[in-house]
Each structure stands twice: as structure tokens, then as C-alpha cells.
Enzyme design. Structure first.
Site, short mmCIF file in Angstrom:
data_model
loop_
_atom_site.label_atom_id
_atom_site.label_comp_id
_atom_site.label_asym_id
_atom_site.label_seq_id
_atom_site.Cartn_x
_atom_site.Cartn_y
_atom_site.Cartn_z
N HIS A 77 43.06 46.41 40.70
CA HIS A 77 43.96 45.69 41.61
C HIS A 77 44.94 46.67 42.27
O HIS A 77 45.22 46.58 43.46
CB HIS A 77 44.79 44.64 40.85
CG HIS A 77 43.99 43.53 40.24
ND1 HIS A 77 43.82 43.41 38.87
CD2 HIS A 77 43.33 42.48 40.79
CE1 HIS A 77 43.10 42.33 38.62
NE2 HIS A 77 42.79 41.74 39.76
N SER A 83 38.02 44.85 34.96
CA SER A 83 38.07 43.42 35.22
C SER A 83 39.07 42.79 34.26
O SER A 83 39.20 43.25 33.11
CB SER A 83 36.68 42.81 34.98
OG SER A 83 36.79 41.41 34.87
N ARG A 142 38.64 40.18 32.84
CA ARG A 142 37.84 39.60 31.74
C ARG A 142 37.55 40.61 30.63
O ARG A 142 37.24 40.21 29.51
CB ARG A 142 36.52 39.07 32.29
CG ARG A 142 36.69 37.83 33.14
CD ARG A 142 35.36 37.17 33.41
NE ARG A 142 35.54 35.81 33.87
CZ ARG A 142 35.71 35.48 35.14
NH1 ARG A 142 35.72 36.39 36.07
NH2 ARG A 142 35.89 34.21 35.48
N ALA A 180 46.64 39.16 35.76
CA ALA A 180 46.07 39.98 34.67
C ALA A 180 45.66 41.33 35.28
O ALA A 180 44.51 41.76 35.18
CB ALA A 180 44.90 39.28 33.98
N LYS A 204 33.96 45.37 43.98
CA LYS A 204 33.54 44.82 42.70
C LYS A 204 32.98 43.40 42.87
O LYS A 204 31.96 43.05 42.29
CB LYS A 204 34.75 44.83 41.76
CG LYS A 204 34.74 43.84 40.64
CD LYS A 204 34.17 44.47 39.41
CE LYS A 204 34.03 43.56 38.23
NZ LYS A 204 34.66 42.29 38.24
N ASP A 205 33.70 42.59 43.68
CA ASP A 205 33.23 41.22 43.94
C ASP A 205 32.46 41.25 45.26
O ASP A 205 32.94 40.81 46.29
CB ASP A 205 34.41 40.26 43.96
CG ASP A 205 35.06 40.19 42.59
OD1 ASP A 205 34.56 39.46 41.74
OD2 ASP A 205 36.04 40.93 42.36
#
Ligand code: AMP
Length: 286
Positions: free
Chosen positions: A37, A187, A189, A32, A151-152
């Protein structure tokens, strides 16, 4: 760009296409894909000869089966997006390929206690699952460098810890957070948010930026209160807002106690969790 779905084929491809003096840059993803990314992919391309991107929705890092079920899977669009970049291999294995003996693992990795805070406290077993899949992928690919996003935040901290703990010869490169026009961290999400929630989610980064300014003159306690109050007036549920030491991830009450400080936040809306962070204080260059 070659699509490989089996571990044996991947090993064979690397064996016959990667000369000993060539470097492999590896970007693990769950698909996704968005420009966050792609920023990792671009960095990997700048610094390496061979680029491998994996797309694998790892079941062992989902503590909520519904979240796993709903996780977007957009293989065709992902391939189309990646085709614009000089990528050598897309590795998109099935669950069975990655976990031939079943996905349940009794291995409890040493995460140095870094998983006891924030995401780890809210998502039991999550980081054990992340480490399980990253180690499996590193073992298959044996890259020189691994690309992950700020981000993470807790994820890259834990992976950094594990790489050091196991003395693995791979460099972790952490890339900055890519944001949507309103400041919301990109994201996979975000696609599941209603247009209204997606627009209103700009409050997350606004709060982070405001906190950074406030922390110059106000206590951690006061700034935490400010953020809690801000979210009380919205339909976002604040799961945590912590000011942490970047190395230990433990919450701090006074930013002068630590050289390297970040603010990390998780909120949920429409049953979707969103995380973000900002560096409050960098170590002084000596
Ligand atoms: P995921 O597919 O969500 O597992 O993410 C794969 C990698 O992309 C992870 O290292 C993430 O930290 C990174 N990533 C996700 N979103 C962003 C973003 N907005 N900016 C930069 N990197 C990101």
C-alpha cells in the site's frame, strides 16, 4: 494529516483546501496497511500536490460474509504507518456514510465481460462491488489520478475499462507488486496465515517465475500441467492458473496469439485465498 470520516466534511475540506491548479492523487485501500500500500502512497506523493488515502472495508465486494467478518481492521497501526508520509487526508468513512441508502445496489455496471474470468468467476458480484465503491469515492474526491496495484490484476483492468467506458477524467496509475522476502506478494490476508503456510507460500511466486521461463519453449498446456502437478504435492489448493491476454483477460492457449500476456494464479490455504500474477510478455515498443 487529517482524519476525515464524513463525506460532507471531505467535500468541504477539498472545497477549501484544493486550489484549481493543484492535482489530487487518490489511493483507495481497505486498511491493514503494508508496504505494498505504501508503495502506492509514495508514487502518489511523487506525482501530485494533494494526497488522499481512503481506508474502507467495502462490504459489497465480499461474496463471503465470513471473509468480511475476518478481514483485519487495524486503524491505529494504519494511522501510525501513514503518519510517516506527507499525506493530506485519510478518509475513513463508515458503511453508512458510503451507502446512506443501504449497501444493496441494483446497479449492474458494464464491465465489458472482464469479470467473467478468474476472480470474477470464483467470486460472483465481487467486481460489481469494487466498481460501486470506487465510483462512489471518485465522485466524492474527483482526483486527477488514482493509484492501484498490479497485485490485483483483474481489478485494475476492470477499473481501467470502466474509467474509459464512462469517460471519467482520471488517470489510473498501476504500481508494481511488493513482495515479502520469500517472494510472497504482500497482502493484508498474509497476517492470517500460520507461520508455516506463510513460509511455504513462496511456492506461488516461484511457480510464476518458472512458468515464465518454461513458456519460452513449452506450450501453455504443458506449463499449466506443470503448475497443477507442483501444487498437488502441497497443502495449497490451486483455484486457477491462467495464461491470459492482458487487455481481454481471456485465457489463451498459445502465447504467440497475443502481444501482451500475463500468468495469474489464485490458491487457497487455511481458508485464505492468495492471488498473484506475473507479466509473461510485454507489447513491443513501436
Ligand atoms: P486492498 O487494501 O487490498 O484493497 O489494496 C489496496 C490497493 O493496494 C490495491 O490497489 C491493491 O492492488 C494494492 N496492493 C495490495 N497489495 C499490494 C502489493 N503487494 N504490492 C502493490 N500494491 C498492492
Amino acid at each position: 494529516m487529517k482524519l476525515i470520516q464524513s463525506c460532507d466534511e471531505l467535500k468541504a475540506w477539498i472545497g477549501s483546501n484544493v486550489a484549481a491548479d493543484k492535482s489530487i492523487g487518490f489511493v483507495p485501500t481497505m486498511g491493514a496497511l503494508h508496504m505494498g500500500h505504501i508503495s502506492l502512497v509514495k508514487k502518489a506523493i511523487q506525482l501530485n500536490d494533494i494526497i488522499i488515502v481512503s481506508i474502507f472495508v467495502n462490504p459489497t465486494q465480499f461474496n463471503d460474509p465470513k471473509d468480511l467478518e475476518k478481514y483485519p481492521r487495524t486503524m491505529e497501526e494504519d494511522m501510525a504507518l501513514l503518519s510517516a508520509y506527507k499525506i493530506d487526508v485519510i478518509f475513513a468513512p463508515s458503511v453508512n456514510e458510503i451507502y446512506p441508502n443501504g449497501e444493496k445496489s441494483n446497479t449492474k455496471y458494464n464491465l465489458g465481460g472482464l469479470d467473467t474470468y478468474m476472480e470474477g468467476a470464483h467470486r460472483p458480484g465481487h467486481f460489481n462491488g469494487v466498481v460501486q465503491v470506487v465510483l462512489r469515492l471518485l465522485d466524492l474526491i474527483k482526483p486527477n489520478s488514482l493509484y492501484m496495484g498490479q497485485k490485483d490484476f483483474q481489478q485494475f483492468s476492470i477499473i481501467q475499462y470502466v474509467l474509459k467506458d464512462l469517460n471519467l477524467p482520471v488517470e489510473l496509475v498501476v504500481c508494481p507488486i511488493k513482495r515479502e522476502a520469500n517472494g510472497l506478494a504482500m497482502s493484508s490476508r498474509n497476517e492470517r496465515l500460520s507461520p508455516l503456510a506463510r513460509a511455504n507460500a513462496s511456492i506461488i511466486y516461484k511457480c510464476l517465475k518458472r512458468s515464465k521461463v518454461l513458456l519460452i519453449s513449452q506450450s501453455v498446456e504443458k506449463v499449466k500441467n506443470y503448475v497443477e502437478k507442483k501444487f498437488e504435492k502441497t497443502s495449497f489448493e490451486l483455484e486457477y492458473f491462467d495464461i491470459v491476454d492482458v487487455f481481454t483477460l481471456s485465457p489463451i492457449n498459445d502465447i504467440s496469439q497475443s502481444e501482451y500476456v500475463a500468468a495469474c494464479i489464485a490458491v487457497s490455504i487455511e481458508k485464505i485465498r492468495l492471488i498473484d500474477n506475473i507479466i509473461i510478455k510485454y507489447p513491443k515498443v513501436k
